[in-house]
Design a protein around this motif. Structure first.
Motif, PDB file in Angstrom:
ATOM      1  N   TYR A  27       0.797  -1.222   0.000  1.00  0.00           N
ATOM      2  CA  TYR A  27       0.000   0.000   0.000  1.00  0.00           C
ATOM      3  C   TYR A  27       0.835   1.280   0.000  1.00  0.00           C
ATOM      4  O   TYR A  27       0.290   2.364   0.049  1.00  0.00           O
ATOM      5  N   ASP A  54      -3.605   4.372   1.668  1.00  0.00           N
ATOM      6  CA  ASP A  54      -4.328   3.816   0.542  1.00  0.00           C
ATOM      7  C   ASP A  54      -5.756   3.559   1.022  1.00  0.00           C
ATOM      8  O   ASP A  54      -5.968   3.050   2.127  1.00  0.00           O
ATOM      9  N   ALA A  55      -6.740   3.920   0.223  1.00  0.00           N
ATOM     10  CA  ALA A  55      -8.141   3.770   0.631  1.00  0.00           C
ATOM     11  C   ALA A  55      -8.488   2.325   0.966  1.00  0.00           C
ATOM     12  O   ALA A  55      -9.347   2.067   1.810  1.00  0.00           O
ATOM     13  N   GLU A  56      -7.827   1.369   0.345  1.00  0.00           N
ATOM     14  CA  GLU A  56      -8.089  -0.047   0.581  1.00  0.00           C
ATOM     15  C   GLU A  56      -7.380  -0.600   1.817  1.00  0.00           C
ATOM     16  O   GLU A  56      -7.635  -1.739   2.213  1.00  0.00           O
ATOM     17  N   ASN A  57      -6.491   0.169   2.412  1.00  0.00           N
ATOM     18  CA  ASN A  57      -5.719  -0.314   3.565  1.00  0.00           C
ATOM     19  C   ASN A  57      -6.548  -0.141   4.843  1.00  0.00           C
ATOM     20  O   ASN A  57      -6.339   0.777   5.630  1.00  0.00           O
ATOM     21  N   ILE A  58      -7.469  -1.045   5.040  1.00  0.00           N
ATOM     22  CA  ILE A  58      -8.407  -0.974   6.165  1.00  0.00           C
ATOM     23  C   ILE A  58      -7.674  -1.036   7.503  1.00  0.00           C
ATOM     24  O   ILE A  58      -8.038  -0.327   8.445  1.00  0.00           O
ATOM     25  N   ARG A  90      -6.263   2.347   8.319  1.00  0.00           N
ATOM     26  CA  ARG A  90      -7.359   3.272   8.633  1.00  0.00           C
ATOM     27  C   ARG A  90      -7.875   3.028  10.049  1.00  0.00           C
ATOM     28  O   ARG A  90      -8.178   3.975  10.779  1.00  0.00           O
ATOM     29  N   ASN A 130     -11.266  11.699   0.579  1.00  0.00           N
ATOM     30  CA  ASN A 130     -10.501  10.868  -0.356  1.00  0.00           C
ATOM     31  C   ASN A 130      -9.843  11.792  -1.373  1.00  0.00           C
ATOM     32  O   ASN A 130     -10.372  12.856  -1.674  1.00  0.00           O
ATOM     33  N   ARG A 189      -3.622   5.412  -7.489  1.00  0.00           N
ATOM     34  CA  ARG A 189      -4.299   4.866  -6.314  1.00  0.00           C
ATOM     35  C   ARG A 189      -5.179   5.907  -5.643  1.00  0.00           C
ATOM     36  O   ARG A 189      -4.923   7.090  -5.716  1.00  0.00           O
ATOM     37  N   ASP A 190      -6.204   5.401  -4.980  1.00  0.00           N
ATOM     38  CA  ASP A 190      -7.123   6.248  -4.225  1.00  0.00           C
ATOM     39  C   ASP A 190      -6.612   6.326  -2.794  1.00  0.00           C
ATOM     40  O   ASP A 190      -6.339   5.296  -2.173  1.00  0.00           O
TER      41      ASP A 190
END
Length: 179
Positions: free
Chosen positions: A34, A130-134, A137, A150, A156-157
């Motif tokens: 990420y 990274d938005a997908e890195n839960i 977060r 965002n 990448r988002d």
């Protein structure tokens, strides 16, 4: 040299002798998945290490070497640094995969944020992931940081979180005293 001790970790400044262990972490594709830099080769890791050391000399803060107290092994990096090309100070953390899911990133983030507000007297600390890195977060949210927005970074988002000085001290008062 600046050092912090947490319940399970030592956070200390990096030295050139940390290159081999840092390279072991930075060369793992899962660890670096990420991160915008991606997997680092030995030369890139050396350049990163010397930049980390230079940041401490220039700003009197930076990323710490994260060391496991149980075995005295370097297991990652974490701390505060300027977000690229901005005046904002970002908290960040990277841990070797064997140390994921144990709450250690949260421990690093907590110590770093505390240092930023209580030692450096910063007004705000941000975090970008990274938005997908839960998992990352969740760490930010556990440390009292609030999602702001965002944004698109190259391929990448990303998400942007922040916590202001006053919010930190209010949040801190609501937490169990063991933090």
């Amino acid at each position: 040299m600046q050092e912090i001790e947490t319940a399970r970790l030592y956070l200390r400044q990096f030295t050139p002798d940390d290159l081999d262990e840092l390279y072991r972490i930075y060369s793992d594709s899962e660890v670096m998945k990420y991160l915008s830099e991606g997997v680092r080769n030995r030369e890139e890791t050396a350049a990163d290490l010397f930049q980390i050391i230079a940041d401490w000399e220039k700003h009197a803060f930076g990323l710490w070497a994260v060391v496991n107290k149980q075995n005295n092994q370097l297991i990652g990096d974490g701390g505060l640094r300027f977000l690229s090309k901005t005046p904002e100070v970002e908290v960040g953390y990277v841990l070797a995969k064997a140390y994921w899911g144990k709450g250690l990133a949260s421990e690093v983030a907590a110590a770093s944020i505390k240092y930023g507000f209580e030692v450096l007297n910063l007004e705000k600390i941000i975090a970008v992931a990274d938005a997908e890195n839960i998992a990352s977060r969740r760490v930010m949210e556990k440390r009292g940081m609030k999602y702001q927005y965002n944004f698109d970074a190259p391929d990448r988002d990303r998400v942007y979180y922040s916590i202001a000085r006053l919010s930190y001290f209010i949040w801190k008062e609501t937490q169990p005293k063991c933090l």
